[in-house]
Scaffold this motif. Structure first.
Motif, mmCIF file in Angstrom:
data_model
loop_
_atom_site.group_PDB
_atom_site.id
_atom_site.type_symbol
_atom_site.label_atom_id
_atom_site.label_comp_id
_atom_site.label_asym_id
_atom_site.label_seq_id
_atom_site.Cartn_x
_atom_site.Cartn_y
_atom_site.Cartn_z
ATOM 1 N N GLY A 116 26.145 20.476 4.272
ATOM 2 C CA GLY A 116 26.945 19.883 5.229
ATOM 3 C C GLY A 116 28.589 20.283 4.730
ATOM 4 O O GLY A 116 29.211 20.331 5.628
ATOM 5 N N SER A 117 28.428 21.086 3.593
ATOM 6 C CA SER A 117 29.869 21.515 2.947
ATOM 7 C C SER A 117 29.451 22.442 1.674
ATOM 8 O O SER A 117 28.643 22.156 1.456
ATOM 9 C CB SER A 117 30.614 20.171 2.784
ATOM 10 O OG SER A 117 30.647 20.045 1.291
ATOM 11 N N GLY A 118 31.363 23.026 1.772
ATOM 12 C CA GLY A 118 31.355 23.969 0.663
ATOM 13 C C GLY A 118 30.897 23.130 -0.434
ATOM 14 O O GLY A 118 30.007 23.686 -1.403
ATOM 15 N N SER A 119 31.286 21.683 -0.520
ATOM 16 C CA SER A 119 31.240 20.517 -1.945
ATOM 17 C C SER A 119 29.543 20.731 -2.102
ATOM 18 O O SER A 119 29.570 20.759 -2.803
ATOM 19 C CB SER A 119 31.683 19.508 -2.103
ATOM 20 O OG SER A 119 33.204 19.729 -1.711
ATOM 21 N N GLU A 120 28.885 20.386 -1.285
ATOM 22 C CA GLU A 120 27.149 20.833 -1.485
ATOM 23 C C GLU A 120 26.828 21.279 -1.312
ATOM 24 O O GLU A 120 25.661 21.971 -2.351
ATOM 25 C CB GLU A 120 26.732 19.386 -0.356
ATOM 26 C CG GLU A 120 26.649 18.047 0.347
ATOM 27 C CD GLU A 120 26.062 18.398 1.353
ATOM 28 O OE1 GLU A 120 25.882 18.297 1.903
ATOM 29 O OE2 GLU A 120 26.744 16.916 1.847
ATOM 30 N N ALA A 121 27.207 23.420 -1.080
ATOM 31 C CA ALA A 121 27.235 24.431 -1.308
ATOM 32 C C ALA A 121 26.766 24.712 -2.718
ATOM 33 O O ALA A 121 25.881 25.184 -3.477
ATOM 34 C CB ALA A 121 27.283 25.405 -0.880
ATOM 35 N N ASN A 122 27.700 24.171 -3.491
ATOM 36 C CA ASN A 122 28.468 24.893 -4.863
ATOM 37 C C ASN A 122 27.320 23.333 -5.798
ATOM 38 O O ASN A 122 26.802 23.823 -6.992
ATOM 39 C CB ASN A 122 30.064 24.279 -5.441
ATOM 40 C CG ASN A 122 30.959 25.717 -5.180
ATOM 41 O OD1 ASN A 122 29.835 26.503 -5.415
ATOM 42 N ND2 ASN A 122 31.229 25.875 -4.010
ATOM 43 N N ASP A 123 27.194 22.023 -5.428
ATOM 44 C CA ASP A 123 26.374 21.225 -6.141
ATOM 45 C C ASP A 123 25.204 22.091 -6.237
ATOM 46 O O ASP A 123 24.233 21.858 -7.269
ATOM 47 C CB ASP A 123 25.605 19.549 -5.262
ATOM 48 C CG ASP A 123 27.274 19.221 -5.846
ATOM 49 O OD1 ASP A 123 27.894 19.713 -6.028
ATOM 50 O OD2 ASP A 123 27.108 18.049 -5.349
ATOM 51 N N THR A 124 24.573 22.938 -5.001
ATOM 52 C CA THR A 124 23.070 22.908 -4.465
ATOM 53 C C THR A 124 23.188 24.487 -5.779
ATOM 54 O O THR A 124 22.082 24.862 -6.426
ATOM 55 C CB THR A 124 23.427 23.554 -3.418
ATOM 56 O OG1 THR A 124 22.788 22.820 -2.213
ATOM 57 C CG2 THR A 124 21.795 24.522 -3.377
ATOM 58 N N VAL A 125 24.256 25.020 -5.843
ATOM 59 C CA VAL A 125 24.111 27.040 -6.872
ATOM 60 C C VAL A 125 24.319 25.558 -8.287
ATOM 61 O O VAL A 125 23.375 26.866 -8.708
ATOM 62 C CB VAL A 125 25.588 27.032 -6.676
ATOM 63 C CG1 VAL A 125 26.052 28.007 -7.342
ATOM 64 C CG2 VAL A 125 25.769 28.093 -5.706
ATOM 65 N N LEU A 126 24.417 24.694 -8.590
ATOM 66 C CA LEU A 126 24.750 24.029 -10.134
ATOM 67 C C LEU A 126 22.974 24.393 -10.128
ATOM 68 O O LEU A 126 22.376 24.867 -11.231
ATOM 69 C CB LEU A 126 25.249 22.915 -10.626
ATOM 70 C CG LEU A 126 25.131 22.667 -11.491
ATOM 71 C CD1 LEU A 126 26.023 23.630 -12.353
ATOM 72 C CD2 LEU A 126 26.117 21.091 -11.683
ATOM 73 N N ARG A 127 22.245 23.676 -9.420
ATOM 74 C CA ARG A 127 20.995 23.012 -9.554
ATOM 75 C C ARG A 127 20.258 24.150 -9.846
ATOM 76 O O ARG A 127 19.532 24.922 -10.489
ATOM 77 C CB ARG A 127 20.585 22.640 -8.307
ATOM 78 C CG ARG A 127 21.168 20.908 -8.261
ATOM 79 C CD ARG A 127 20.342 20.476 -9.555
ATOM 80 N NE ARG A 127 18.704 19.995 -9.481
ATOM 81 C CZ ARG A 127 18.561 19.429 -8.617
ATOM 82 N NH1 ARG A 127 19.018 18.160 -7.548
ATOM 83 N NH2 ARG A 127 17.482 18.927 -9.020
ATOM 84 N N MET A 128 20.247 25.528 -8.721
ATOM 85 C CA MET A 128 19.465 26.249 -8.116
ATOM 86 C C MET A 128 20.019 27.515 -9.741
ATOM 87 O O MET A 128 18.986 27.789 -10.368
ATOM 88 C CB MET A 128 20.430 27.268 -7.530
ATOM 89 C CG MET A 128 19.676 27.159 -6.404
ATOM 90 S SD MET A 128 20.130 28.381 -4.822
ATOM 91 C CE MET A 128 19.585 27.560 -3.467
ATOM 92 N N VAL A 129 20.855 28.232 -10.269
ATOM 93 C CA VAL A 129 21.094 28.471 -11.639
ATOM 94 C C VAL A 129 20.434 28.016 -12.516
ATOM 95 O O VAL A 129 19.383 28.852 -13.110
ATOM 96 C CB VAL A 129 22.829 28.554 -11.824
ATOM 97 C CG1 VAL A 129 22.986 29.152 -13.065
ATOM 98 C CG2 VAL A 129 23.247 29.188 -10.728
ATOM 99 N N ARG A 130 20.666 27.124 -13.094
ATOM 100 C CA ARG A 130 19.717 26.077 -14.077
ATOM 101 C C ARG A 130 17.829 26.423 -13.686
ATOM 102 O O ARG A 130 17.879 26.519 -14.722
ATOM 103 C CB ARG A 130 20.124 24.575 -14.528
ATOM 104 C CG ARG A 130 21.227 24.812 -14.387
ATOM 105 C CD ARG A 130 22.734 23.606 -15.463
ATOM 106 N NE ARG A 130 23.917 24.142 -16.088
ATOM 107 C CZ ARG A 130 24.408 22.752 -15.914
ATOM 108 N NH1 ARG A 130 23.979 21.573 -15.956
ATOM 109 N NH2 ARG A 130 25.303 23.401 -16.748
#
Length: 461
Positions: A116-130
Motif C-alpha cells: 500500500g505504500s513505499g514504507s510497506e514496500a521496504n518492510d517487504t524487502v527486509l522480509r524477502m532478503v532474509r
C-alpha cells in the motif's frame, strides 16, 4: 455540510495529528487549507495559486486534474471496488499492472509484490532478503547495509533501514541486523577532495563495513539512486560504478529504493536505468499512481523471485490492500498516460536539461553555496558565507524560513535542514520552469534580508 476555512482550521487543530509535525507549533499557527489543484498548481482557501514544486510529496508525476485517472477509478469502483489477492484469487487490474511494470523495469525483473505504500514496500524487502538467504542455506546472511541520512519510510522496518538519526532516537530500538555507512554527499561531507575521489571513498566505506561484519553475514545493500528526503543528494559519477564492483565481489544483493526516483523523475523510467544498475529488488510507490491513490510494491529480480517460488513454500507476509483493484487500475492508466504522452522522454530530452540550465543560475545568489539538479529533481544549499560554505546558525532555521517565504509567495519547495529541495510534476513546461526559478530567486532575496535582520537583532542584544 460545508465548513468555512476558519472552521476547517479549528477542526484540523482539534482532531488531526499531521505526519512529521510539531503538533503544538502547528496548532498555534494553523494549517493552510488546500482546496483544489490543476496541472502543476495547487490552490488554497484564500484563492491563492501556488506552483507545486514538490509534486505533492515527490509523487504527482502526471500532474493534477487528470480526468482519465478519475474515470479509471470510477469504472473499477463500479465493477470491483475491492477484493483481496489472498486465498488463490486475483483480478484483471493487478495482473495487467504487474505485466506493465515488468515491461518497464530492468530486464532481470519479472515479478512484483504489491503493497500500500513505499514504507510497506521496504518492510517487504527486509522480509524477502532474509527469506532468500535462508532458502539458499545461508541464514547467517542477515545484515543489511544502508546509508546515513537515507530514507526508506517511517514504519519500524523502514525507519531502521533508513539512516536518519532523529527517527532512530524516537523510534528505537531499531530492527537488529541493520547498519549504516557514509552517504555520497560531496557538498556537505566531501569537499576535502574531488567529487570523483569522494565517490570512491563512499563505496570503500561499504566494502570496509562488509569486511568488518564478515562477508558471509551480509545480505544486502539498500540505497536510493538519488537520496530524496535526505536533501536531493546526487552521488558523484564515480560512486555507483564503484558500489557495483564491491557488491559483486562479495555476493551482496542490491536493493535500489525507487520510491522517489521511479517513474520518470530522472528522465528514465527508473533511477536504476539512469545509473546503469541491475538491482535484485526495487521498492516502488509514489509516482506509480502519481499519488492519485495509495499503492506501492517491490519489483523482484529473477535471482530472488525464482528462489522464493521454487524453494520457498508459503511466504508468510502480505497486506489486506496488496494489489487493491481500484488502486491498480489507476496506476495502470497512469503508466499508460506517461507512455502515450512521452512524458519520460520529454523529461530526459527537454525539461531536465532546461531545468539544469535555469537552476544553475541560482548558484550565483549570495546565500546559495550550490545549486544541483538531475532530471526533475534539484536542491539549493543555503550558506551564510559563499567563500567557506559555512552554514547559518541553527537557531535561525534558515531552511524553514525560506520554505515559508516560498509558500507565501506562491511556490512549494521543501526544506531539509538548510537544503531547499525541488521535485515538480513531470508535466511542467519550460515557461513554468521559468516561473519557478523566478519565484525561487525572489524567495532567496527575501530569505537573505530576513536572516540578515535576525542576525543584526542578535548582535544588538
Amino acid at each position: 455540510m460545508r465548513h468555512s476555512p476558519a472552521e476547517l482550521k479549528r477542526l484540523d487543530r482539534d482532531h488531526y495529528l499531521h505526519p512529521f509535525t510539531d503538533f503544538k507549533a502547528l496548532g498555534e499557527e494553523g494549517s493552510r487549507i488546500i482546496t483544489h489543484a490543476e496541472g502543476v498548481y495547487i490552490f488554497d482557501a484564500d484563492g491563492k495559486r501556488i506552483l507545486d514544486g514538490m509534486a505533492g510529496l515527490w509523487c504527482v508525476n502526471i500532474g493534477y486534474g487528470r480526468e482519465e485517472l478519475v474515470e479509471a477509478a470510477t469504472h473499477q469502483l463500479r465493477e470491483l471496488p475491492f477484493y483481496n489477492s489472498f486465498f488463490k484469487t486475483t483480478h484483471a487490474p493487478v495482473v495487467k499492472l504487474a505485466e506493465k511494470l515488468c515491461q518497464l523495469a530492468p530486464g532481470n525483473m519479472n515479478r512484483v509484490f504489491f503493497t500500500g505504500s513505499g514504507s510497506e514496500a521496504n518492510d517487504t524487502v527486509l522480509r524477502m532478503v532474509r527469506r532468500y538467504w535462508a532458502l539458499k542455506g545461508k541464514p547467517e546472511k542477515k545484515w543489511i547495509i544502508g546509508r546515513e541520512n537515507g530514507y526508506h519510510g517511517s514504519t519500524v522496518a523502514g525507519m531502521s533501514l533508513g539512516g536518519m538519526a532523529l527517527m532512530h532516537e524516537q523510534g528505537g530500538p531499531c530492527v537488529p541486523g541493520i547498519t549504516h555507512v557514509r552517504q555520497p554527499y560531496w557538498f556537505g561531507e566531501g569537499q576535502h577532495t574531488s567529487p570523483e575521489e569522494f565517490g570512491r571513498e563512499c563505496a570503500q566505506a561499504i566494502e570496509d563495513r562488509i569486511l568488518e561484519l564478515g562477508e558471509d553475514n551480509v545480505a544486502a545493500f539498500i540505497a536510493e539512486p538519488v537520496q530524496g528526503a535526505g536533501g536531493a543528494i546526487i552521488p558523484p559519477d564515480s560512486y555507483w560504478p564503484a558500489v557495483k564492483e564491491v557488491l559483486a565481489r562479495y555476493d551482496i544483493l542490491l536493493i535500489a529504493d525507487e520510491v522517489i526516483c521511479g517513474f520518470g523523475r530522472l528522465g528514465e523510467w527508473f533511477g536504476s536505468t539512469y545509473y546503469g544498475l541491475t538491482p535484485d529488488l526495487m521498492p516502488i510507490a509514489k509516482g506509480l499512481s502519481s499519488g492519485y491513490l495509495p499503492i506501492g510494491g517491490v519489483l523482484v529480480g529473477d535471482l530472488v523471485a525464482e528462489t522464493l517460488i521454487e524453494e520457498g513454500g508459503e511466504f508468510f507476509h502480505g497486506f489486506t490492500y496488496s494489489g487493491h483493484p481500484t488502486c491498480a487500475a489507476v496506476a495502470l492508466r497512469n503508466l499508460e498516460l506517461l507512455e502515450e504522452e512521452g512524458v519520460v522522454d520529454n523529461v530526459r530530452d527537454n525539461l531536465a536539461p532546461y531545468l539544469a540550465k535555469r537552476w544553475a543560475e541560482l548558484a550565483e545568489h549570495p546565500i546559495v553555496g550550490e545549486a544541483r539538479s538531475v532530471g526533475l529533481m534539484g536542491a539549493l544549499e543555503l550558506v551564510a558565507d559563499k567563500t567557506t560554505n559555512a552554514r547559518f546558525d541553527k537557531s535561525l532555521s534558515a531552511g524553514n524560513v525560506c520554505r515559508d517565504i516560498c509558500f507565501d509567495s506562491g511556490l512549494v519547495m521543501r526544506s531539509v535542514g538548510d537544503i531547499m529541495v525541488l521535485s515538480p510534476p513531470l508535466v511542467i513546461t519550460r515557461e513554468q520552469i521559468d516561473e519557478l526559478v523566478d519565484l525561487a530567486r525572489r524567495a532567496l532575496d527575501e530569505t537573505a534580508a530576513r536572516l540578515a535582520h535576525a542576525q543584526q537583532k542578535e548582535l544588538a542584544l
